[in-house]
Design a protein around this motif. Structure first.
Motif, PDB file in Angstrom:
ATOM      1  N   UNK B 127       0.822  -1.211   0.000  1.00  0.00           N
ATOM      2  CA  UNK B 127       0.000   0.000   0.000  1.00  0.00           C
ATOM      3  C   UNK B 127       0.853   1.257   0.000  1.00  0.00           C
ATOM      4  N   UNK B 128       1.877   1.268   0.848  1.00  0.00           N
ATOM      5  CA  UNK B 128       2.746   2.444   0.912  1.00  0.00           C
ATOM      6  C   UNK B 128       3.435   2.677  -0.426  1.00  0.00           C
ATOM      7  N   UNK B 129       3.870   1.560  -1.059  1.00  0.00           N
ATOM      8  CA  UNK B 129       4.584   1.708  -2.331  1.00  0.00           C
ATOM      9  C   UNK B 129       3.670   2.294  -3.400  1.00  0.00           C
ATOM     10  N   UNK B 130       2.409   1.878  -3.381  1.00  0.00           N
ATOM     11  CA  UNK B 130       1.490   2.449  -4.376  1.00  0.00           C
ATOM     12  C   UNK B 130       1.186   3.914  -4.069  1.00  0.00           C
ATOM     13  N   UNK B 131       1.214   4.269  -2.799  1.00  0.00           N
ATOM     14  CA  UNK B 131       1.013   5.687  -2.482  1.00  0.00           C
ATOM     15  C   UNK B 131       2.121   6.538  -3.075  1.00  0.00           C
ATOM     16  N   UNK B 132       3.331   5.970  -3.126  1.00  0.00           N
ATOM     17  CA  UNK B 132       4.445   6.744  -3.680  1.00  0.00           C
ATOM     18  C   UNK B 132       4.468   6.682  -5.199  1.00  0.00           C
ATOM     19  N   UNK B 137      -5.205  10.013  -8.416  1.00  0.00           N
ATOM     20  CA  UNK B 137      -5.877  10.013  -7.119  1.00  0.00           C
ATOM     21  C   UNK B 137      -6.446   8.636  -6.781  1.00  0.00           C
ATOM     22  N   UNK B 138      -6.899   7.895  -7.812  1.00  0.00           N
ATOM     23  CA  UNK B 138      -7.461   6.573  -7.568  1.00  0.00           C
ATOM     24  C   UNK B 138      -6.410   5.660  -6.931  1.00  0.00           C
ATOM     25  N   UNK B 139      -5.222   5.646  -7.542  1.00  0.00           N
ATOM     26  CA  UNK B 139      -4.156   4.772  -7.045  1.00  0.00           C
ATOM     27  C   UNK B 139      -3.735   5.217  -5.651  1.00  0.00           C
ATOM     28  N   UNK B 140      -3.640   6.516  -5.457  1.00  0.00           N
ATOM     29  CA  UNK B 140      -3.206   7.018  -4.147  1.00  0.00           C
ATOM     30  C   UNK B 140      -4.215   6.609  -3.081  1.00  0.00           C
ATOM     31  N   UNK B 141      -5.489   6.731  -3.393  1.00  0.00           N
ATOM     32  CA  UNK B 141      -6.517   6.346  -2.418  1.00  0.00           C
ATOM     33  C   UNK B 141      -6.459   4.853  -2.124  1.00  0.00           C
ATOM     34  N   UNK B 142      -6.301   4.071  -3.197  1.00  0.00           N
ATOM     35  CA  UNK B 142      -6.253   2.622  -3.035  1.00  0.00           C
ATOM     36  C   UNK B 142      -5.043   2.221  -2.180  1.00  0.00           C
ATOM     37  N   UNK B 143      -3.903   2.815  -2.474  1.00  0.00           N
ATOM     38  CA  UNK B 143      -2.691   2.516  -1.697  1.00  0.00           C
ATOM     39  C   UNK B 143      -2.883   2.901  -0.244  1.00  0.00           C
ATOM     40  N   UNK B 144      -3.457   4.085  -0.030  1.00  0.00           N
ATOM     41  CA  UNK B 144      -3.651   4.567   1.332  1.00  0.00           C
ATOM     42  C   UNK B 144      -4.561   3.651   2.129  1.00  0.00           C
ATOM     43  N   UNK B 145      -5.612   3.154   1.483  1.00  0.00           N
ATOM     44  CA  UNK B 145      -6.538   2.281   2.205  1.00  0.00           C
ATOM     45  C   UNK B 145      -5.926   0.902   2.449  1.00  0.00           C
ATOM     46  N   UNK B 146      -5.178   0.398   1.456  1.00  0.00           N
ATOM     47  CA  UNK B 146      -4.493  -0.884   1.662  1.00  0.00           C
ATOM     48  C   UNK B 146      -3.590  -0.779   2.881  1.00  0.00           C
ATOM     49  N   UNK B 147      -2.861   0.323   2.940  1.00  0.00           N
ATOM     50  CA  UNK B 147      -1.982   0.555   4.086  1.00  0.00           C
ATOM     51  C   UNK B 147      -2.786   0.675   5.369  1.00  0.00           C
ATOM     52  N   UNK B 148      -3.827   1.511   5.348  1.00  0.00           N
ATOM     53  CA  UNK B 148      -4.551   1.807   6.586  1.00  0.00           C
ATOM     54  C   UNK B 148      -5.231   0.573   7.144  1.00  0.00           C
ATOM     55  N   UNK B 149      -5.926  -0.172   6.279  1.00  0.00           N
ATOM     56  CA  UNK B 149      -6.678  -1.318   6.776  1.00  0.00           C
ATOM     57  C   UNK B 149      -5.721  -2.323   7.403  1.00  0.00           C
ATOM     58  N   UNK B 150      -4.560  -2.529   6.774  1.00  0.00           N
ATOM     59  CA  UNK B 150      -3.589  -3.456   7.362  1.00  0.00           C
ATOM     60  C   UNK B 150      -3.077  -2.929   8.704  1.00  0.00           C
ATOM     61  N   UNK B 151      -2.832  -1.636   8.786  1.00  0.00           N
ATOM     62  CA  UNK B 151      -2.281  -1.118  10.050  1.00  0.00           C
ATOM     63  C   UNK B 151      -3.330  -1.090  11.161  1.00  0.00           C
ATOM     64  N   UNK B 152      -4.615  -0.915  10.821  1.00  0.00           N
ATOM     65  CA  UNK B 152      -5.631  -0.982  11.886  1.00  0.00           C
ATOM     66  C   UNK B 152      -5.526  -2.325  12.598  1.00  0.00           C
ATOM     67  N   UNK B 153      -5.417  -3.381  11.781  1.00  0.00           N
ATOM     68  CA  UNK B 153      -5.359  -4.716  12.379  1.00  0.00           C
ATOM     69  C   UNK B 153      -4.067  -4.884  13.175  1.00  0.00           C
ATOM     70  N   UNK B 256       6.913   4.193   8.692  1.00  0.00           N
ATOM     71  CA  UNK B 256       6.428   3.862   7.354  1.00  0.00           C
ATOM     72  C   UNK B 256       5.253   4.697   6.894  1.00  0.00           C
ATOM     73  N   UNK B 257       4.070   4.497   7.507  1.00  0.00           N
ATOM     74  CA  UNK B 257       2.898   5.231   7.036  1.00  0.00           C
ATOM     75  C   UNK B 257       3.099   6.748   7.020  1.00  0.00           C
ATOM     76  N   UNK B 258       3.894   7.247   7.938  1.00  0.00           N
ATOM     77  CA  UNK B 258       4.151   8.685   7.923  1.00  0.00           C
ATOM     78  C   UNK B 258       4.881   9.083   6.648  1.00  0.00           C
ATOM     79  N   UNK B 259       5.918   8.308   6.315  1.00  0.00           N
ATOM     80  CA  UNK B 259       6.667   8.597   5.086  1.00  0.00           C
ATOM     81  C   UNK B 259       5.757   8.452   3.871  1.00  0.00           C
ATOM     82  N   UNK B 260       4.899   7.404   3.879  1.00  0.00           N
ATOM     83  CA  UNK B 260       4.009   7.188   2.741  1.00  0.00           C
ATOM     84  C   UNK B 260       3.048   8.358   2.600  1.00  0.00           C
ATOM     85  N   UNK B 261       2.531   8.823   3.747  1.00  0.00           N
ATOM     86  CA  UNK B 261       1.641   9.979   3.725  1.00  0.00           C
ATOM     87  C   UNK B 261       2.340  11.168   3.090  1.00  0.00           C
ATOM     88  N   UNK B 262       3.595  11.385   3.468  1.00  0.00           N
ATOM     89  CA  UNK B 262       4.331  12.514   2.894  1.00  0.00           C
ATOM     90  C   UNK B 262       4.532  12.331   1.393  1.00  0.00           C
TER      91      UNK B 262
END
Lengths: 101, 512
Positions: B127-132, B137-153, B256-262
């Motif tokens: 997810x982070x890699x796709x964010x970068x 916007x579609x890919x960025x959103x998808x990457x962000x959610x892939x990352x987020x859902x995994x990190x919630x767990x 990780x997620x912080x860097x991906x967010x940036x």
């Protein structure tokens, strides 16, 4: 005659606001989660409306992405809420207060 | 319109090599998941497969990086291979590999179901890699959610621990709340410009049908991304989530997620909303977001540092310190936004990537030690638990001190070069606002000395009242400490080599 773009956007904005305010006011984790779903779906409405306005499919494509993401989020989110409920016997977010602020 | 779409379908511009790093890692994740369901509970094997996957992915990345004449964008401009993507992806792979090594201790101690954990970590990394790499916007959103859902767990992996439950619940609710805002922002930007491609958004600003929507959309995007990178005032979740999550996961989340967010924050704002002189809508938008982010950077640094001073829990202190570091990185971000030349902008972006690299290395090293000291159930994370361990466990204490000094930004350490590089672009812009921003950043660095040095003082100069049993440093953990300590010095002394690598390909290739 079909409604103008503006009406769709207004409806979408109102639904989004209801969702956003609901998350703040609700104390029940499930309720908050439903409000979040409402926010996501109101955004979908905007996407479709814009997609129609521009005659461009990207917006509709985005909606499919959002729907699948929302489904995944629901699966994970309900799982998290259930684990919380098992240990606490409550889904009230005010009970989530061990971590000091 | 329909014809254009069909033409795109006929030539979708598919390029497998360009997404090879992501594909390899996603396949590894699936492999680990399948293996774990056939032979459950083999931590070593799943860990090894994950490491191999990360290494293969890194090899693929460096192959794209070093092969000249590579295609620079594919999939109809959705995926790009510029230096923003390359440098950030390298950071993610490093973060993920170090996290797996750090977790070995924790996974065995707590008897975690490691197969799931490794799978989630790998998917989060994808997810982070796709964010970068996403330029859409579609890919960025998808990457962000892939990352987020995994990190919630991942935050809630210690299922029976109330703190971990609470951390996951808060992260999930607030994270999806922020995603909602982010998504609405994307919808409005799409509505205003008629496209979701970041490069195209920049070009369409001039002809935007609804300039007002663009501005509101950008504001919503600031909220969404601001949450992901934990900037004030969207940082409320950070301390609770970081404290409650398992220590290795906290280390991962901070790095990780912080860097991906940036990465995607930078791409959407610096490349999607650039300053086009003479176009009123663009000038106004650019002006607004620069001002907004400058104010956010100032608040983030100041609130983060001041709140960190009063913390008594080391994980919480590191959480506030991570907020403060997001603020420093934002100085570089704003610097990239106000840069007058394309080279200046690219250098500033490379500086932010380098800053995230130095922060990741230092922070993961610190969290390795926090994990080790914490013992079972993450019980020992207060400052008192570090009392007087200095000369009893010199390896731990000296490395932790080194990491604290690097976070503080002492010369010769990675943190110092990182700070210099992110402050420079803002100073070069020379406007009074930017100068004030840098001055506040420097004052904040001085404030942060208090709490970083406090941990060192606690370790070396306090009497220990409780008994102290030396924790065993496993091979994996020794490897992490070796890598991070060498990293801290290497980036601190030879940082230029990395920066050169990070700015090899100009960002935003399609435009010029």
């Amino acid at each position: 005659m079909e409604p103008a773009l503006g009406s769709y956007l207004a409806l979408s904005g109102i639904l989004f606001s209801i969702g956003a305010v609901g998350v703040i006011y609700k104390r029940n984790a499930i309720g908050m989660f439903m409000c979040i779903e409402l926010m996501l779906n109101s955004v979908n409405l905007s996407f479709v409306a814009f997609s129609r306005h521009y005659g461009d499919v990207t917006g509709q494509l985005f909606v499919f992405v959002v729907m699948s993401v929302a489904a995944a989020e629901a699966a994970v989110g309900l799982g998290i809420i259930i684990t919380f409920f098992r240990n606490r016997l409550s889904v009230d977010v005010d009970d989530a207060s061990i971590l000091k602020n | 319109m329909m014809n254009i779409f069909l033409a795109e379908l006929a030539d979708p511009n598919v390029s497998i090599p360009l997404v090879l790093p992501e594909m390899l890692l996603a396949l590894t994740g699936i492999l680990v998941m399948i293996y774990d369901s056939i032979r459950p509970g083999r931590r070593r094997v799943t860990g090894t497969i994950s490491m191999v996957g990360l290494i293969l992915s890194a090899v693929a990345l460096f192959w794209i990086w070093s092969t000249p004449g590579q295609q620079l964008s594919a999939f109809g401009g959705m995926i790009v291979a510029d230096s923003l993507r390359m440098s950030f992806t390298a950071v993610f792979l490093l973060v993920s590999a170090l996290t797996i090594l750090v977790s070995t201790v924790w996974v065995e101690r707590e008897d975690v179901h490691a197969g799931e954990y490794h799978t989630l970590l790998l998917f989060a990394t994808v997810g982070m890699m796709f964010m970068a790499s996403g330029n859409d916007l579609v890919i960025i959103f998808l990457g962000l959610e892939t990352l987020s859902i995994a990190t919630y767990v991942m935050a809630g992996l210690r299922r029976r621990d109330l703190r971990s439950n609470e951390s996951a619940l808060k992260y999930f609710i607030l994270g999806s709340y922020a995603s909602g805002f982010l998504l609405y922002g994307m919808a409005l930007v799409y509505g205003a410009t008629g496209t979701t491609n970041v490069t195209q958004i920049a070009l369409n600003t001039e002809t935007a049908q609804f300039p007002a929507l663009l501005l509101v959309g950008a504001a919503m995007l600031v909220i969404g991304f601001g949450f992901k990178v934990a900037t004030v005032p969207f940082h409320i979740w950070t301390p609770d989530v970081y404290e409650g999550a398992p220590s290795p996961v906290t280390g991962f989340m901070a790095a990780g997620p912080k860097a991906a967010g940036f990465a995607s924050f930078l791409r959407v704002f610096v490349l999607g909303f650039p300053l086009v002189v003479g176009v009123q809508a663009s000038e106004f938008l650019h002006d607004s977001w620069i001002t907004a982010l400058t104010v956010m950077a100032i608040l983030t640094m100041t609130v983060g540092n001041i709140a960190a001073i009063v913390q008594n829990n080391v994980k919480r202190m590191l959480a506030y310190s991570s907020i403060a570091h997001a603020g420093y990185a934002m100085v570089g971000f704003v610097g990239a936004g106000v840069a007058k030349t394309a080279t200046g902008r690219d250098d500033a972006i490379a500086a932010v990537a380098f800053y995230m690299l130095t922060y990741a290395v230092t922070n993961l090293g610190a969290f390795a030690i926090v994990t080790l000291v914490a013992r079972k159930n993450d019980r020992r994370t207060e400052f008192e638990d570090y009392n007087g361990i200095g000369f009893r466990s010199p390896v731990l204490a000296f490395s932790l001190s080194l990491f604290m000094l690097s976070l503080l930004g002492l010369p010769l350490t990675a943190g110092f070069i990182g700070k210099v590089l992110v402050f420079r672009p803002a100073l070069e812009a020379g406007t009074s606002l930017m100068v004030i921003l840098v001055v506040i950043a420097v004052i904040n660095t001085a404030i942060s000395a208090y709490y970083y040095l406090r941990l060192i003082v606690v370790m070396f100069f306090r009497e220990r009242t409780e008994e102290w049993s030396q924790p065993k440093i496993s091979t994996a953990l020794a490897a992490v400490l070796a890598i991070t300590i060498i990293g801290v010095f290497y980036f601190g002394i030879f940082g230029n080599n990395v920066i050169e690598m990070f700015s090899k390909y100009p960002v935003d290739v399609q435009m010029r």
